[in-house]
Structures are given as C-alpha cells and as structure tokens.
Motif scaffolding. Structure first.
Motif, PDB file in Angstrom:
ATOM      1  N   GLN A   1      21.459  79.149  43.938  1.00 24.54           N
ATOM      2  CA  GLN A   1      23.070  78.447  44.372  1.00 24.54           C
ATOM      3  C   GLN A   1      22.987  78.159  45.807  1.00 24.54           C
ATOM      4  OE1 GLN A   1      26.279  81.124  43.032  1.00 24.54           O
ATOM      5  NE2 GLN A   1      25.571  80.786  40.879  1.00 24.54           N
ATOM      6  N   LYS A   2      24.134  77.584  46.262  1.00 23.75           N
ATOM      7  CA  LYS A   2      24.225  77.187  47.659  1.00 23.75           C
ATOM      8  C   LYS A   2      24.264  78.339  48.564  1.00 23.75           C
ATOM      9  CE  LYS A   2      26.525  73.267  49.300  1.00 23.75           C
ATOM     10  NZ  LYS A   2      27.572  72.232  49.287  1.00 23.75           N
ATOM     11  N   GLU A   3      24.890  79.497  48.165  1.00 20.78           N
ATOM     12  CA  GLU A   3      24.905  80.465  49.135  1.00 20.78           C
ATOM     13  C   GLU A   3      24.184  81.684  48.414  1.00 20.78           C
ATOM     14  OE1 GLU A   3      29.063  81.122  48.958  1.00 20.78           O
ATOM     15  OE2 GLU A   3      29.371  79.189  50.551  1.00 20.78           O
ATOM     16  N   GLY A   4      23.563  82.529  49.338  1.00 16.82           N
ATOM     17  CA  GLY A   4      22.659  83.610  48.769  1.00 16.82           C
ATOM     18  C   GLY A   4      21.681  84.027  50.064  1.00 16.82           C
ATOM     19  N   ARG A   5      20.778  84.928  49.491  1.00 16.67           N
ATOM     20  CA  ARG A   5      19.738  85.331  50.459  1.00 16.67           C
ATOM     21  C   ARG A   5      18.879  84.309  50.664  1.00 16.67           C
ATOM     22  NH1 ARG A   5      17.037  91.328  49.990  1.00 16.67           N
ATOM     23  NH2 ARG A   5      16.082  91.267  51.840  1.00 16.67           N
ATOM     24  N   ILE A   6      18.364  84.195  51.721  1.00 19.22           N
ATOM     25  CA  ILE A   6      17.271  82.989  52.298  1.00 19.22           C
ATOM     26  C   ILE A   6      15.802  83.807  52.420  1.00 19.22           C
ATOM     27  CG2 ILE A   6      16.362  81.758  54.062  1.00 19.22           C
ATOM     28  CD1 ILE A   6      19.363  81.053  54.662  1.00 19.22           C
ATOM     29  N   ARG A   7      15.023  83.358  51.721  1.00 18.28           N
ATOM     30  CA  ARG A   7      13.531  83.890  51.744  1.00 18.28           C
ATOM     31  C   ARG A   7      12.859  82.927  52.698  1.00 18.28           C
ATOM     32  NH1 ARG A   7      11.655  83.682  46.659  1.00 18.28           N
ATOM     33  NH2 ARG A   7      10.924  81.521  47.037  1.00 18.28           N
ATOM     34  N   TRP A   8      12.445  83.186  53.870  1.00 13.93           N
ATOM     35  CA  TRP A   8      11.692  82.546  54.661  1.00 13.93           C
ATOM     36  C   TRP A   8      10.133  82.147  54.490  1.00 13.93           C
ATOM     37  CZ3 TRP A   8      15.299  80.215  57.460  1.00 13.93           C
ATOM     38  CH2 TRP A   8      16.159  81.205  57.952  1.00 13.93           C
ATOM     39  N   ASP A   9       9.629  81.065  54.711  1.00 12.56           N
ATOM     40  CA  ASP A   9       8.281  80.585  54.248  1.00 12.56           C
ATOM     41  C   ASP A   9       7.218  81.320  55.228  1.00 12.56           C
ATOM     42  OD1 ASP A   9       9.267  78.972  52.175  1.00 12.56           O
ATOM     43  OD2 ASP A   9       8.888  76.877  53.296  1.00 12.56           O
ATOM     44  N   GLU A  10       6.089  81.423  54.555  1.00 11.61           N
ATOM     45  CA  GLU A  10       5.217  82.358  55.680  1.00 11.61           C
ATOM     46  C   GLU A  10       4.851  81.619  56.898  1.00 11.61           C
ATOM     47  OE1 GLU A  10       4.055  85.441  55.419  1.00 11.61           O
ATOM     48  OE2 GLU A  10       5.383  85.830  53.839  1.00 11.61           O
ATOM     49  N   HIS A  11       4.760  80.337  56.968  1.00 12.79           N
ATOM     50  CA  HIS A  11       4.456  79.611  58.250  1.00 12.79           C
ATOM     51  C   HIS A  11       5.659  79.723  59.114  1.00 12.79           C
ATOM     52  CE1 HIS A  11       7.121  76.130  57.513  1.00 12.79           C
ATOM     53  NE2 HIS A  11       6.884  76.110  55.904  1.00 12.79           N
ATOM     54  N   PHE A  12       6.945  79.728  58.582  1.00  8.39           N
ATOM     55  CA  PHE A  12       8.028  79.794  59.480  1.00  8.39           C
ATOM     56  C   PHE A  12       7.959  81.369  60.158  1.00  8.39           C
ATOM     57  CE2 PHE A  12      12.706  80.378  60.385  1.00  8.39           C
ATOM     58  CZ  PHE A  12      12.783  79.561  61.296  1.00  8.39           C
ATOM     59  N   LEU A  13       7.664  82.297  59.214  1.00  4.29           N
ATOM     60  CA  LEU A  13       7.526  83.791  59.789  1.00  4.29           C
ATOM     61  C   LEU A  13       6.534  83.761  60.778  1.00  4.29           C
ATOM     62  CD1 LEU A  13       8.434  85.640  56.480  1.00  4.29           C
ATOM     63  CD2 LEU A  13       9.922  85.331  58.542  1.00  4.29           C
ATOM     64  N   ALA A  14       5.601  83.154  60.599  1.00  3.52           N
ATOM     65  CA  ALA A  14       4.163  83.313  61.552  1.00  3.52           C
ATOM     66  C   ALA A  14       4.801  82.907  62.779  1.00  3.52           C
ATOM     67  CB  ALA A  14       3.253  82.551  61.247  1.00  3.52           C
ATOM     68  N   GLU A  15       5.627  81.664  62.962  1.00  2.00           N
ATOM     69  CA  GLU A  15       6.363  81.261  64.391  1.00  2.00           C
ATOM     70  C   GLU A  15       7.218  82.153  64.632  1.00  2.00           C
ATOM     71  OE1 GLU A  15       7.914  77.324  63.319  1.00  2.00           O
ATOM     72  OE2 GLU A  15       5.788  76.418  62.752  1.00  2.00           O
ATOM     73  N   ARG A  16       8.103  82.861  63.725  1.00  2.00           N
ATOM     74  CA  ARG A  16       9.505  83.698  64.354  1.00  2.00           C
ATOM     75  C   ARG A  16       8.940  84.985  63.861  1.00  2.00           C
ATOM     76  NH1 ARG A  16      13.082  80.304  66.621  1.00  2.00           N
ATOM     77  NH2 ARG A  16      12.686  78.338  66.404  1.00  2.00           N
ATOM     78  N   PRO A  17       8.254  85.854  64.161  1.00  2.00           N
ATOM     79  CA  PRO A  17       7.894  87.175  63.316  1.00  2.00           C
ATOM     80  C   PRO A  17       9.214  87.856  63.445  1.00  2.00           C
ATOM     81  CG  PRO A  17       6.618  86.991  65.257  1.00  2.00           C
ATOM     82  CD  PRO A  17       7.326  85.487  65.310  1.00  2.00           C
ATOM     83  N   GLU A  18      10.208  87.913  64.548  1.00  2.00           N
ATOM     84  CA  GLU A  18      11.376  88.656  64.655  1.00  2.00           C
ATOM     85  C   GLU A  18      12.206  88.806  63.292  1.00  2.00           C
ATOM     86  OE1 GLU A  18      12.422  84.817  66.323  1.00  2.00           O
ATOM     87  OE2 GLU A  18      10.485  86.053  66.358  1.00  2.00           O
ATOM     88  N   LEU A  19      12.266  87.600  62.519  1.00  2.00           N
ATOM     89  CA  LEU A  19      12.932  87.530  61.277  1.00  2.00           C
ATOM     90  C   LEU A  19      12.410  88.339  60.206  1.00  2.00           C
ATOM     91  CD1 LEU A  19      13.294  83.750  61.228  1.00  2.00           C
ATOM     92  CD2 LEU A  19      15.212  85.259  62.031  1.00  2.00           C
ATOM     93  N   ARG A  20      11.511  88.874  60.169  1.00  2.00           N
ATOM     94  CA  ARG A  20      10.942  89.700  59.163  1.00  2.00           C
ATOM     95  C   ARG A  20      11.675  90.930  58.898  1.00  2.00           C
ATOM     96  NH1 ARG A  20       6.045  88.403  56.942  1.00  2.00           N
ATOM     97  NH2 ARG A  20       4.867  87.062  58.296  1.00  2.00           N
ATOM     98  N   ASP A  21      12.201  91.410  60.075  1.00  2.00           N
ATOM     99  CA  ASP A  21      13.111  92.723  60.025  1.00  2.00           C
ATOM    100  C   ASP A  21      14.631  92.219  59.770  1.00  2.00           C
ATOM    101  OD1 ASP A  21      10.765  94.040  60.869  1.00  2.00           O
ATOM    102  OD2 ASP A  21      11.209  93.466  63.202  1.00  2.00           O
ATOM    103  N   PHE A  22      15.184  91.061  59.264  1.00  5.40           N
ATOM    104  CA  PHE A  22      16.396  90.777  59.117  1.00  5.40           C
ATOM    105  C   PHE A  22      16.531  90.456  57.655  1.00  5.40           C
ATOM    106  CE2 PHE A  22      16.466  90.675  63.802  1.00  5.40           C
ATOM    107  CZ  PHE A  22      17.893  91.066  63.910  1.00  5.40           C
ATOM    108  N   ILE A  23      17.567  90.524  57.107  1.00  5.02           N
ATOM    109  CA  ILE A  23      18.022  90.252  56.011  1.00  5.02           C
ATOM    110  C   ILE A  23      19.251  88.763  56.378  1.00  5.02           C
ATOM    111  CG2 ILE A  23      19.300  90.378  53.584  1.00  5.02           C
ATOM    112  CD1 ILE A  23      18.507  93.304  53.762  1.00  5.02           C
ATOM    113  N   CYS A  24      18.690  87.659  55.801  1.00  3.05           N
ATOM    114  CA  CYS A  24      19.440  86.394  56.231  1.00  3.05           C
ATOM    115  C   CYS A  24      20.120  85.943  54.937  1.00  3.05           C
ATOM    116  CB  CYS A  24      18.615  85.621  56.867  1.00  3.05           C
ATOM    117  SG  CYS A  24      17.589  85.986  58.453  1.00  3.05           S
ATOM    118  N   GLN A  25      21.245  85.710  55.248  1.00  4.49           N
ATOM    119  CA  GLN A  25      22.200  85.129  54.036  1.00  4.49           C
ATOM    120  C   GLN A  25      22.965  83.711  54.495  1.00  4.49           C
ATOM    121  OE1 GLN A  25      22.946  88.714  51.031  1.00  4.49           O
ATOM    122  NE2 GLN A  25      24.792  87.633  51.839  1.00  4.49           N
ATOM    123  N   ARG A  26      23.217  82.877  53.483  1.00  8.81           N
ATOM    124  CA  ARG A  26      23.909  81.750  53.832  1.00  8.81           C
ATOM    125  C   ARG A  26      25.314  81.929  53.000  1.00  8.81           C
ATOM    126  NH1 ARG A  26      25.714  77.164  52.021  1.00  8.81           N
ATOM    127  NH2 ARG A  26      25.810  75.425  53.398  1.00  8.81           N
TER     128      ARG A  26
END
Length: 74
Positions: free
Chosen positions: A49-74
């Motif tokens: 749905q439009k709102e919920g937990r975001i699963r980041w793509d691996e290439h984005f996590l490689a650029e921003r490794p600090e996001l691995r430790d966060f649960i991100c939601q919209r």
C-alpha cells in the motif's frame, strides 16, 4: 545515534507495488517552473500500500550504509 539525511524521495505506484525513488529537479526559467531531470528507484514499500515499511535496495544501502540500522516507514 544521529538520524541520517535522506535525499528527496517520491513514491510511485506500479500495478503490483509502491516504489520509492530519489529524484533531481531543474528549474526552467522560461516556463517559471521546475521539472524532473532524473530519478532512480531506491526501495519498495513492503505493505503493498501507499504507507508502510520501506525496504531499501542493496545499491542504495551501499551508498548509505547508515540506513541499515534504521526501520524506515512512510
């Protein structure tokens, strides 16, 4: 722990899922408005749905490794 800075994000719907994109705009001085010059898929909203937990793509996590430790939601 500091909250990481995110680039501008937008959600787009496909027939089966909602995807998260980063984008860049450019100003058109003639039309006096901005337009999107590029965008790149960086994740998926896992709820389907439009709102919920975001699963980041691996290439984005490689650029921003600090996001691995966060649960991100919209």
């Amino acid at each position: 722990m500091n909250t990481p800075k995110l680039p501008p994000l937008i959600i787009k719907k496909s027939p089966s899922a909602y995807y998260v994109y980063t984008y860049k705009n450019k100003w058109d001085s003639e039309k006096k408005r901005s337009y999107r010059v590029s965008f790149k898929k960086v994740g998926t909203v896992t709820s389907g749905q439009k709102e919920g937990r975001i699963r980041w793509d691996e290439h984005f996590l490689a650029e921003r490794p600090e996001l691995r430790d966060f649960i991100c939601q919209r």
